[in-house]
Each structure stands twice: as structure tokens, then as C-alpha cells.
Design an enzyme around this catalytic site. Structure first.
Site, PDB file in Angstrom:
ATOM      1  N   TYR A  95       0.852  -1.199   0.000  1.00  0.00           N
ATOM      2  CA  TYR A  95       0.000   0.000   0.000  1.00  0.00           C
ATOM      3  C   TYR A  95       0.880   1.239   0.000  1.00  0.00           C
ATOM      4  O   TYR A  95       1.859   1.293   0.738  1.00  0.00           O
ATOM      5  CB  TYR A  95      -0.901   0.027   1.238  1.00  0.00           C
ATOM      6  CG  TYR A  95      -2.357  -0.181   0.868  1.00  0.00           C
ATOM      7  CD1 TYR A  95      -2.986   0.688  -0.017  1.00  0.00           C
ATOM      8  CD2 TYR A  95      -3.089  -1.244   1.391  1.00  0.00           C
ATOM      9  CE1 TYR A  95      -4.307   0.493  -0.380  1.00  0.00           C
ATOM     10  CE2 TYR A  95      -4.411  -1.443   1.032  1.00  0.00           C
ATOM     11  CZ  TYR A  95      -5.018  -0.573   0.143  1.00  0.00           C
ATOM     12  OH  TYR A  95      -6.314  -0.762  -0.224  1.00  0.00           O
TER      13      TYR A  95
ATOM     14  N   GLU B  89      -0.602   4.808  -0.571  1.00  0.00           N
ATOM     15  CA  GLU B  89      -1.426   5.989  -0.870  1.00  0.00           C
ATOM     16  C   GLU B  89      -0.622   7.267  -0.658  1.00  0.00           C
ATOM     17  O   GLU B  89       0.100   7.404   0.338  1.00  0.00           O
ATOM     18  CB  GLU B  89      -2.664   5.999   0.026  1.00  0.00           C
ATOM     19  CG  GLU B  89      -3.829   5.267  -0.635  1.00  0.00           C
ATOM     20  CD  GLU B  89      -4.834   4.741   0.357  1.00  0.00           C
ATOM     21  OE1 GLU B  89      -4.455   3.845   1.124  1.00  0.00           O
ATOM     22  OE2 GLU B  89      -5.973   5.231   0.354  1.00  0.00           O
TER      23      GLU B  89
ATOM     24  N   ASP C  74      -6.243  13.283 -25.563  1.00  0.00           N
ATOM     25  CA  ASP C  74      -6.252  11.897 -25.106  1.00  0.00           C
ATOM     26  C   ASP C  74      -5.549  11.100 -26.199  1.00  0.00           C
ATOM     27  O   ASP C  74      -6.111  10.872 -27.268  1.00  0.00           O
ATOM     28  CB  ASP C  74      -7.705  11.437 -24.929  1.00  0.00           C
ATOM     29  CG  ASP C  74      -7.818   9.970 -24.551  1.00  0.00           C
ATOM     30  OD1 ASP C  74      -6.810   9.236 -24.674  1.00  0.00           O
ATOM     31  OD2 ASP C  74      -8.923   9.554 -24.152  1.00  0.00           O
TER      32      ASP C  74
ATOM     33  N   THR D  30      -3.507   5.792 -22.145  1.00  0.00           N
ATOM     34  CA  THR D  30      -3.358   4.476 -21.544  1.00  0.00           C
ATOM     35  C   THR D  30      -1.924   4.043 -21.823  1.00  0.00           C
ATOM     36  O   THR D  30      -1.231   4.646 -22.646  1.00  0.00           O
ATOM     37  CB  THR D  30      -4.322   3.446 -22.152  1.00  0.00           C
ATOM     38  OG1 THR D  30      -4.226   3.514 -23.573  1.00  0.00           O
ATOM     39  CG2 THR D  30      -5.751   3.691 -21.711  1.00  0.00           C
TER      40      THR D  30
ATOM     41  N   LYS E 217      -1.580   0.243 -25.127  1.00  0.00           N
ATOM     42  CA  LYS E 217      -1.914   0.110 -26.549  1.00  0.00           C
ATOM     43  C   LYS E 217      -0.614   0.157 -27.360  1.00  0.00           C
ATOM     44  O   LYS E 217       0.209  -0.738 -27.196  1.00  0.00           O
ATOM     45  CB  LYS E 217      -2.926   1.190 -26.932  1.00  0.00           C
ATOM     46  CG  LYS E 217      -4.252   1.026 -26.147  1.00  0.00           C
ATOM     47  CD  LYS E 217      -5.313   1.995 -26.590  1.00  0.00           C
ATOM     48  CE  LYS E 217      -6.650   1.733 -25.924  1.00  0.00           C
ATOM     49  NZ  LYS E 217      -6.884   2.586 -24.734  1.00  0.00           N
TER      50      LYS E 217
ATOM     51  N   ARG F  33      -1.724  -2.819 -18.755  1.00  0.00           N
ATOM     52  CA  ARG F  33      -3.024  -2.139 -18.789  1.00  0.00           C
ATOM     53  C   ARG F  33      -3.030  -1.055 -17.711  1.00  0.00           C
ATOM     54  O   ARG F  33      -2.924  -1.362 -16.519  1.00  0.00           O
ATOM     55  CB  ARG F  33      -4.097  -3.178 -18.485  1.00  0.00           C
ATOM     56  CG  ARG F  33      -5.497  -2.841 -18.871  1.00  0.00           C
ATOM     57  CD  ARG F  33      -6.299  -4.104 -19.015  1.00  0.00           C
ATOM     58  NE  ARG F  33      -5.904  -4.789 -20.241  1.00  0.00           N
ATOM     59  CZ  ARG F  33      -6.337  -4.445 -21.458  1.00  0.00           C
ATOM     60  NH1 ARG F  33      -7.203  -3.482 -21.622  1.00  0.00           N
ATOM     61  NH2 ARG F  33      -5.917  -5.095 -22.530  1.00  0.00           N
TER      62      ARG F  33
HETATM   63  N1  DSN Z   1     -11.539   0.221 -25.412  1.00  0.00           N
HETATM   64  C1  DSN Z   1     -10.504   0.988 -26.033  1.00  0.00           C
HETATM   65  C2  DSN Z   1     -10.409   0.717 -27.490  1.00  0.00           C
HETATM   66  O1  DSN Z   1     -10.571  -0.429 -27.883  1.00  0.00           O
HETATM   67  O2  DSN Z   1     -10.154   1.618 -28.258  1.00  0.00           O
HETATM   68  C3  DSN Z   1     -10.615   2.426 -25.781  1.00  0.00           C
HETATM   69  O3  DSN Z   1     -10.763   2.631 -24.434  1.00  0.00           O
END
Ligand code: DSN
Length: 414
Positions: free
Chosen positions: A52, A54, A197, A223, A226, A232
Site C-alpha cells: 500500500y 497511498e 487523449d 493508456t 496500446k 493495462r
Molecule cells: N476500449 C478501447 C479501445 O478499444 O479503443 C478504448 O478505451
């Protein structure tokens, strides 16, 4: 693989084994997916999950955070280097909470955000009426032109009309480059904040293959799983002047204890993305997408936005006499995984839309290049043309299996 798991929980073990086989034997073309390195996997499965912590570096609510502080510091320093960011918060659990944290940091309930319409490539968290955030803030949405491009004059006109507190760009199904400088000029004229984003394209940006909004914009979210090829998770980058607001909005505003095993894995992925080989990887993602653009563009299918500048294609398959759902299901049978997707102003419903969305990041990680993409493009076309012919789909599936066997995914886990 996973000998302890095999002994203690054979059910979960068996399911993971099957999932590994599925990933290995199929062609993964969902543009938001990728395959992490074993080093990232090890950090993700590490003992950092036990802790933990925080709070933030040097200001935690728990003892024993000395190594966690260093680990989180490495993740932040590497992210700053990758994106030329002034301030980075690596604690967001994923992209959606990162966006929510930014909204709550910079706006009051009722304030207006101008973002891209979902069916034109935007994201749910950019104001889709099905989200809770759309009840808190006033989202207004711009669309692409009939030719499928972003119309900056239209964004400017909408900004004049609605006086948004934030102008938001960034997409999950848009395939073209973005003129961030133009957006910044519009925002400056209106006194609006700029937010991007970059979840889908952050790996391409980190590698210098697409424009980088981070040095220009007030806040940028992404994110990490990707094109960036990490675990993730999410991340927020901002100008130093917003650092305190952003950090407070993430914790304690929205989240509790950060997932430090995940942050460790982010740090590992960022180190990998700083390697020269990551630039080659990003370049190849784009080259591979262009090959698919040529193959699919030569059919009656319609490439939305006129093609691609990045890693993905959004395609209207209705001219081939089937829906996006039909196409997804047929391609699944052929061993090719992608997703059905709405096209701009789609007359059909989200669960059975007109389009499909596909991309090249995961296949490029496996080492596939132009030659393989030509073969894959031909299979996609054939599977769509013969979507009701089980024998054709089964034959393509066996060809896919043969191809993937030449590009082993995780031989060490076999
Ligand atoms: N779910 C993602 C995508 O497939 O583009 C975006 O958050």
C-alpha cells in the site's frame, strides 16, 4: 508456464493456458491491443502488488515505501523523457479514470467541454450520453466532415458558440494526424484549456512517428497498454502549473492506493520505448497499416477518413453486403480478431454497426512485416466476401495458424 498456479488453481491455470494458445494461434488485430514483453509481465506479476502506498513520492500515508518511491520515480522520469512532459502522474488505473480525474481537476460541475463525437472516432469518456460524467459536465461534440476529416474551422465556430472550459482532442477510432498547434491557437483565442487523449497513439508519439501534443497542451492523458506496449493502465501528463490539481484529483479525489506492480511494469515498458528499436517498431506499425489500407481499399468496402496515418483503419463493410457484426464473427472463425465498430453517423446500432476497426500494433510486435500484411489483407477480403462459407473460413484459419507458428509469441511460456 506458471507452475504454482497450475498446482494451486488448476481451473484458472487451464483458462490462461487456453487464452495463451488463442493469442498465439490467431491474428490479433484489435487496434487497442498489444503483446507486452516478458520483462513487463514479470514486473506486473511482482511482489510490488503487496504494498500500500497511498499518496505521492516522499509523502505517503504508509511506512515502508522507500523502494516503491524509487520505483514510481523511475516510471515518472522515463515518461517525462519519452514525451517531453513537465509533470507526470503514473497512478491512474486506466484511461477512463485518467480522463475523469482531469475533468474533476480542471472543471466545476456544469462546465462545458468540447470533444469529438463517439461515432466519429471519439471515446466514451469524451462525453457520450451513456456515461456518468455526461451528467456532471456539459459535453458538446464536434464531428468530422463528410470527407472524414477534422474541420478546425468548425471546431473554432463551436468553441465560439459554446465557450468550453476545455477543448479535447484524441480518438479511439480516428486514423488521421491531428494539428495540435491549430487547436491550441483556437483554445488560446477563447481562453479555453487544451486536453489531448493520446491513448491509441502514444507509442507512435513516443517514437516520433506522430505529432506530440505534450509540450504544447495543458493536459494529455494516455493508456499505457496500446501502441505504448506496456501494462493495462493510465497516465496523465501536464504543465507544471496544473500538477497539484491533477495529483489531488487522482488521489485522494478519485482513487485510493496506487497499483505499484502496475507502475513497476509501466516503468519497464517506458524503458523499452526509449530504446532505438522501439522507433523501428513504431515505423513498422504504420507501414503495415498502409499495406492493409491498399489491400482493403481495392474493394467496395469504404475506408473511413480516406485511409490511415496511424496504426488503425475504420472500415464500412456494408457495401460488401454484411454488417460489422457479421464481419467480426466471420473473421473470428477465420482466426482473425478485430472489432465491429460504428462509423460516423452510423444508421445502425452499436451492437450491430456498419463498420469494423482493425490495426497493426500487436502483429507488428510479433515481427510481421509488409509481406505478411499482404497475405493477411487478402485473407480479410476473402473472409468478408465469403462470410457465410464455413469451408473458406476454416481454410483461412488453418493458413493463419501456419503463419502464426512462424512468429512465436511467448516461446518461454510454452
Ligand atoms: N476500449 C478501447 C479501445 O478499444 O479503443 C478504448 O478505451
Amino acid at each position: 508456464m506458471y507452475s504454482h498456479l497450475q498446482k494451486n488453481d488448476p481451473q484458472i491455470y487451464e483458462l490462461l493456458k487456453k487464452e495463451l494458445k488463442r493469442q498465439e494461434e490467431g491474428l490479433e488485430m484489435i487496434p487497442s491491443e498489444n503483446f507486452v514483453s516478458l520483462a513487463v509481465l514479470e514486473a506486473l506479476g511482482s511482489i510490488a502488488t503487496n504494498k500500500y502506498s497511498e499518496g505521492y513520492i516522499g509523502k505517503r500515508y504508509y511506512g515502508g515505501c522507500e523502494y516503491i518511491d524509487s520505483l514510481e520515480g523511475l516510471a515518472i522520469d522515463r515518461a517525462k523523457q519519452l514525451f517531453h512532459a513537465e509533470h507526470v502522474n503514473v497512478q491512474p488505473l486506466s484511461g477512463a479514470p485518467a480522463n475523469v480525474a482531469v475533468y474533476s481537476a480542471l472543471m466545476e460541475p456544469g462546465d462545458t467541454i468540447l470533444g469529438m463525437d463517439l461515432s466519429h472516432g471519439g471515446h466514451l469518456t469524451h462525453g457520450s450520453p451513456v456515461t456518468w460524467m455526461s451528467k456532471i459536465f456539459n459535453f458538446v461534440r464536434y464531428k468530422t466532415t463528410p470527407e472524414g476529416l477534422i474541420d478546425y474551422n468548425h471546431i473554432e465556430a463551436m468553441a465560439r458558440e459554446h465557450k468550453p472550459k476545455i477543448i479535447l482532442v484524441g480518438y479511439s477510432a480516428y486514423s488521421r494526424e491531428i494539428d495540435y498547434a491549430r487547436i491550441k491557437t483556437i483554445a488560446d483565442k477563447m481562453g479555453a484549456l487544451t486536453m489531448a487523449d493520446i491513448a491509441h497513439i502514444s507509442g507512435l508519439i513516443a517514437a516520433g512517428e506522430m505529432n506530440n501534443p505534450v509540450p504544447l497542451f495543458d493536459v494529455v492523458t494516455t493508456t499505457t497498454h496500446k501502441t505504448l506496449r506496456g501494462p493495462r493502465g493510465g497516465m496523465i501528463m501536464c504543465k507544471e502549473q496544473y500538477a497539484k490539481q491533477i495529483d489531488k484529483a487522482v488521489f485522494p479525489g478519485l482513487q485510493g492506493g496506487p497499483h505499484e506492480h502496475n507502475i513497476a511494469a509501466k516503468a519497464v515498458a517506458f524503458k523499452e520505448a526509449l530504446e532505438p528499436s522501439f522507433k523501428d517498431y513504431a515505423r513498422q506499425i504504420k507501414k503495415n497499416a498502409k499495406i492493409l489500407e491498399t489491400a482493403l481499399g481495392a474493394t467496395p468496402m469504404k475506408l473511413m477518413f480516406g485511409g490511415t496515418d496511424n496504426h488503425l483503419l475504420l472500415i464500412d463493410v456494408m457495401p460488401m453486403g454484411l454488417s460489422g457484426k457479421n464481419a467480426q464473427e466471420a473473421l473470428d472463425k477465420a482466426g482473425i480478431t478485430l472489432n465491429k465498430n460504428m462509423i460516423p453517423d452510423d444508421p445502425r446500432k452499436p451492437m450491430d454497426p456498419s463498420g469494423i476497426r482493425l490495426g497493426t500494433p500487436a502483429l507488428t510486435t510479433r515481427g510481421m512485416k509488409e509481406e505478411e500484411m499482404k497475405e493477411i489483407g487478402a485473407w480479410i477480403v476473402e473472409a468478408i466476401e465469403h462470410w457465410q462459407d464455413e469451408a473458406t473460413l476454416a481454410r483461412i484459419r488453418s493458413q493463419v495458424k501456419e503463419l502464426t507458428s512462424r512468429f512465436p509469441l511467448y516461446p518461454e511460456l510454452a
